[in-house]
Design a protein around this motif. Structure first.
Motif, PDB file in Angstrom:
ATOM      1  N   VAL A  68       0.835  -1.198   0.000  1.00  0.00           N
ATOM      2  CA  VAL A  68       0.000   0.000   0.000  1.00  0.00           C
ATOM      3  C   VAL A  68       0.870   1.248   0.000  1.00  0.00           C
ATOM      4  O   VAL A  68       0.598   2.221  -0.714  1.00  0.00           O
ATOM      5  CB  VAL A  68      -0.943   0.007   1.222  1.00  0.00           C
ATOM      6  CG1 VAL A  68      -1.647   1.355   1.354  1.00  0.00           C
ATOM      7  CG2 VAL A  68      -1.984  -1.098   1.092  1.00  0.00           C
ATOM      8  N   GLY A  69       1.955   1.222   0.775  1.00  0.00           N
ATOM      9  CA  GLY A  69       2.855   2.370   0.825  1.00  0.00           C
ATOM     10  C   GLY A  69       3.506   2.660  -0.514  1.00  0.00           C
ATOM     11  O   GLY A  69       3.556   3.814  -0.957  1.00  0.00           O
ATOM     12  N   VAL A  84      -5.656  12.952  -1.686  1.00  0.00           N
ATOM     13  CA  VAL A  84      -4.415  12.510  -1.040  1.00  0.00           C
ATOM     14  C   VAL A  84      -4.562  12.577   0.475  1.00  0.00           C
ATOM     15  O   VAL A  84      -4.194  11.644   1.195  1.00  0.00           O
ATOM     16  CB  VAL A  84      -3.224  13.377  -1.503  1.00  0.00           C
ATOM     17  CG1 VAL A  84      -1.993  13.113  -0.626  1.00  0.00           C
ATOM     18  CG2 VAL A  84      -2.889  13.078  -2.960  1.00  0.00           C
ATOM     19  N   ARG A  85      -5.122  13.676   0.975  1.00  0.00           N
ATOM     20  CA  ARG A  85      -5.301  13.804   2.428  1.00  0.00           C
ATOM     21  C   ARG A  85      -6.244  12.725   2.956  1.00  0.00           C
ATOM     22  O   ARG A  85      -6.001  12.134   4.011  1.00  0.00           O
ATOM     23  CB  ARG A  85      -5.855  15.191   2.779  1.00  0.00           C
ATOM     24  CG  ARG A  85      -4.881  16.325   2.572  1.00  0.00           C
ATOM     25  CD  ARG A  85      -5.334  17.558   3.349  1.00  0.00           C
ATOM     26  NE  ARG A  85      -6.703  17.942   3.027  1.00  0.00           N
ATOM     27  CZ  ARG A  85      -7.049  18.717   2.011  1.00  0.00           C
ATOM     28  NH1 ARG A  85      -6.116  19.203   1.211  1.00  0.00           N
ATOM     29  NH2 ARG A  85      -8.316  19.035   1.797  1.00  0.00           N
ATOM     30  N   GLY A  86      -7.323  12.474   2.229  1.00  0.00           N
ATOM     31  CA  GLY A  86      -8.266  11.456   2.666  1.00  0.00           C
ATOM     32  C   GLY A  86      -7.655  10.068   2.667  1.00  0.00           C
ATOM     33  O   GLY A  86      -7.865   9.284   3.602  1.00  0.00           O
ATOM     34  N   TYR A  87      -6.883   9.754   1.619  1.00  0.00           N
ATOM     35  CA  TYR A  87      -6.232   8.446   1.547  1.00  0.00           C
ATOM     36  C   TYR A  87      -5.185   8.290   2.645  1.00  0.00           C
ATOM     37  O   TYR A  87      -5.062   7.215   3.247  1.00  0.00           O
ATOM     38  CB  TYR A  87      -5.586   8.261   0.174  1.00  0.00           C
ATOM     39  CG  TYR A  87      -6.543   7.810  -0.914  1.00  0.00           C
ATOM     40  CD1 TYR A  87      -7.919   7.943  -0.756  1.00  0.00           C
ATOM     41  CD2 TYR A  87      -6.083   7.270  -2.110  1.00  0.00           C
ATOM     42  CE1 TYR A  87      -8.796   7.544  -1.746  1.00  0.00           C
ATOM     43  CE2 TYR A  87      -6.955   6.856  -3.103  1.00  0.00           C
ATOM     44  CZ  TYR A  87      -8.305   6.993  -2.914  1.00  0.00           C
ATOM     45  OH  TYR A  87      -9.174   6.579  -3.903  1.00  0.00           O
ATOM     46  N   ARG A  92      -3.492   5.514   7.409  1.00  0.00           N
ATOM     47  CA  ARG A  92      -2.913   5.616   8.758  1.00  0.00           C
ATOM     48  C   ARG A  92      -3.845   5.063   9.828  1.00  0.00           C
ATOM     49  O   ARG A  92      -3.399   4.386  10.760  1.00  0.00           O
ATOM     50  CB  ARG A  92      -2.594   7.085   9.054  1.00  0.00           C
ATOM     51  CG  ARG A  92      -1.929   7.305  10.406  1.00  0.00           C
ATOM     52  CD  ARG A  92      -1.605   8.769  10.633  1.00  0.00           C
ATOM     53  NE  ARG A  92      -2.784   9.607  10.774  1.00  0.00           N
ATOM     54  CZ  ARG A  92      -3.257  10.421   9.836  1.00  0.00           C
ATOM     55  NH1 ARG A  92      -2.640  10.529   8.672  1.00  0.00           N
ATOM     56  NH2 ARG A  92      -4.335  11.151  10.053  1.00  0.00           N
ATOM     57  N   ARG A  93      -5.137   5.319   9.705  1.00  0.00           N
ATOM     58  CA  ARG A  93      -6.076   4.943  10.767  1.00  0.00           C
ATOM     59  C   ARG A  93      -6.698   3.563  10.589  1.00  0.00           C
ATOM     60  O   ARG A  93      -6.907   2.845  11.573  1.00  0.00           O
ATOM     61  CB  ARG A  93      -7.209   5.975  10.841  1.00  0.00           C
ATOM     62  CG  ARG A  93      -6.781   7.354  11.286  1.00  0.00           C
ATOM     63  CD  ARG A  93      -8.006   8.275  11.342  1.00  0.00           C
ATOM     64  NE  ARG A  93      -7.660   9.631  11.766  1.00  0.00           N
ATOM     65  CZ  ARG A  93      -8.535  10.621  11.877  1.00  0.00           C
ATOM     66  NH1 ARG A  93      -9.811  10.395  11.605  1.00  0.00           N
ATOM     67  NH2 ARG A  93      -8.153  11.830  12.263  1.00  0.00           N
ATOM     68  N   TYR A  94      -6.998   3.182   9.342  1.00  0.00           N
ATOM     69  CA  TYR A  94      -7.848   2.021   9.144  1.00  0.00           C
ATOM     70  C   TYR A  94      -7.195   0.858   8.388  1.00  0.00           C
ATOM     71  O   TYR A  94      -7.791  -0.217   8.320  1.00  0.00           O
ATOM     72  CB  TYR A  94      -9.125   2.437   8.399  1.00  0.00           C
ATOM     73  CG  TYR A  94      -9.792   3.640   9.005  1.00  0.00           C
ATOM     74  CD1 TYR A  94     -10.167   3.646  10.344  1.00  0.00           C
ATOM     75  CD2 TYR A  94     -10.035   4.795   8.248  1.00  0.00           C
ATOM     76  CE1 TYR A  94     -10.779   4.758  10.911  1.00  0.00           C
ATOM     77  CE2 TYR A  94     -10.656   5.904   8.814  1.00  0.00           C
ATOM     78  CZ  TYR A  94     -11.018   5.886  10.144  1.00  0.00           C
ATOM     79  OH  TYR A  94     -11.615   6.987  10.698  1.00  0.00           O
TER      80      TYR A  94
END
Length: 386
Positions: A68-69, A84-87, A92-94
């Protein structure tokens, strides 16, 4: 040939040397099952070895997080700043906490389905449910990353392609009524004339918030009574503003009514006076909506929303969002009988079918009104006594 084939029951196992693992320094072999004759298996082995030697396979220890990274770093260039911010937030969170350390070769469809279910139940803030749209965004990220992993040869198939993310129920459009919109604009005139001009254009053009923030004075044609929308402003990281093309990457010209043109003309004079009071000049390339004396920088979209919310709350219109002014423009035009293609063009939709999809519920209600109108028309035209 750096590989071999051996019989495994009713199938063949193809094994190819993939070099040494960069972490453990151990020799790494990649394997694949093949069904068919021995000659076909040997031919398949030759292709398999060629793929592996060409770097088509990752380490046996490669994880979901690593894939993914790497995918995200390459995909960023084709994504909007807001996406980009949403992804980044979703990864990071999910994704990373629950799936980041899972080896790619062990990732299964059932594991993804369980993860989606857990996010829906308790993946949100303070252990509450996570919005269905966010869960589907997580799925979209994983599906795209894993599909890229298939292309790179990291994995043989994409588990996310068979997963079952939750369905998103279309939100019913509830546009504000004309009285509420008029109250918002009238109230803004006394406290913030700039905001009043912004709301006037939002309600009469249906333009997106970022598109109005990205509007330059040289895009306003005062002689023809129109404006051209070609750019959009989005909030970047660290408070930076990014100017980009529109959401559908298209340019559109929108006709304006006389009242809107008059409000824009007054707004331009106000901007000129403000610039002169600071000893600067308002250029033709300046932004229509700005907090800078010379209007050289755009009005941040989030700042517009915050001002709108304060105005809305003061008027007791809690359910109205800034984006609802776009819905107001669309629904009123459609109810007035304006062709869908014309409405779609003003809104900047990629096609009329998009407009029909977004406002399907509203159009269904309008269709009932149309039936009642035709019934009344025929009743009035019937001969006496029928």
């Amino acid at each position: 040939m750096r590989g071999h084939v051996r019989k495994r029951g009713d199938a063949w196992e193809l094994r190819a040397y993939a070099g040494r693992d960069p972490v453990s320094a151990r020799k790494v072999y990649r394997s694949r099952t093949f069904r068919g004759g021995k000659r076909e298996a040997e031919a398949a082995l030759a292709k398999f070895v060629h793929q592996v030697e060409g770097g088509g396979h990752a380490s046996a220890d490669a994880t979901v997080g690593a894939l993914v990274g790497e995918w995200f770093e390459l995909a960023k260039a084709d994504l909007s700043p807001s996406t980009v911010r949403g992804y980044e937030r979703s990864i990071r969170r999910y994704i990373q906490p629950a799936l980041g350390d899972v080896p790619l070769q062990r990732l299964r469809v059932a594991q993804l389905d369980r993860h989606y279910a857990q996010l829906r139940e308790r993946g949100g803030h303070d252990g509450g449910p996570l919005a269905t749209g966010t869960v589907r965004q997580v799925h979209a990220i994983l599906r795209r990353a894993l599909q890229q992993g298939v292309k790179w040869g990291w994995i043989e198939s994409n588990p996310a392609a068979l997963a079952s993310p939750p369905r998103v129920r279309n939100r019913q459009i509830e546009a504000p009524d004309p009285a509420a919109v008029a109250r918002l604009i009238d109230e803004a005139r006394t406290e913030s004339p700039d905001l009043a001009a912004f709301l006037q254009l939002a309600a009469t053009t249906g333009a997106r918030r970022g598109e109005l923030c990205g509007l330059h004075w040289n895009a306003v044609d005062f002689e023809r009574g129109s404006l051209t929308i070609a750019r959009s402003i989005v909030d970047g990281t660290g408070g930076a503003l990014i100017e980009k093309d529109t959401k559908t990457h298209s340019v559109r010209r929108i006709a304006l009514d006389q009242t809107s043109m008059q409000i824009l003309s007054e707004h331009r004079e106000r901007c000129r006076d403000r610039a002169e009071s600071f000893g600067v000049r308002l250029r033709a390339s300046a932004y229509v909506f700005s907090r800078a004396p010379d209007c050289s920088t755009a009005w941040p979209p989030n700042d517009v929303t915050h001002e709108f919310i304060r105005l809305r709350d003061r008027l007791g219109l809690d359910g109205v969002r800034l984006h609802d002014l776009r819905h107001f423009a669309a629904t009123r035009l459609l109810s007035a009988g304006i062709p869908v293609r014309t409405v779609s063009g003003r809104l900047g939709h990629s096609s009329a079918s998009t407009t029909l999809g977004v406002y399907a519920h509203f159009l269904a209600e309008s269709d009932r009104e149309a039936a009642d109108t035709l019934e009344e028309l025929l009743r009035r035209s019937s001969p006496p006594g029928n």
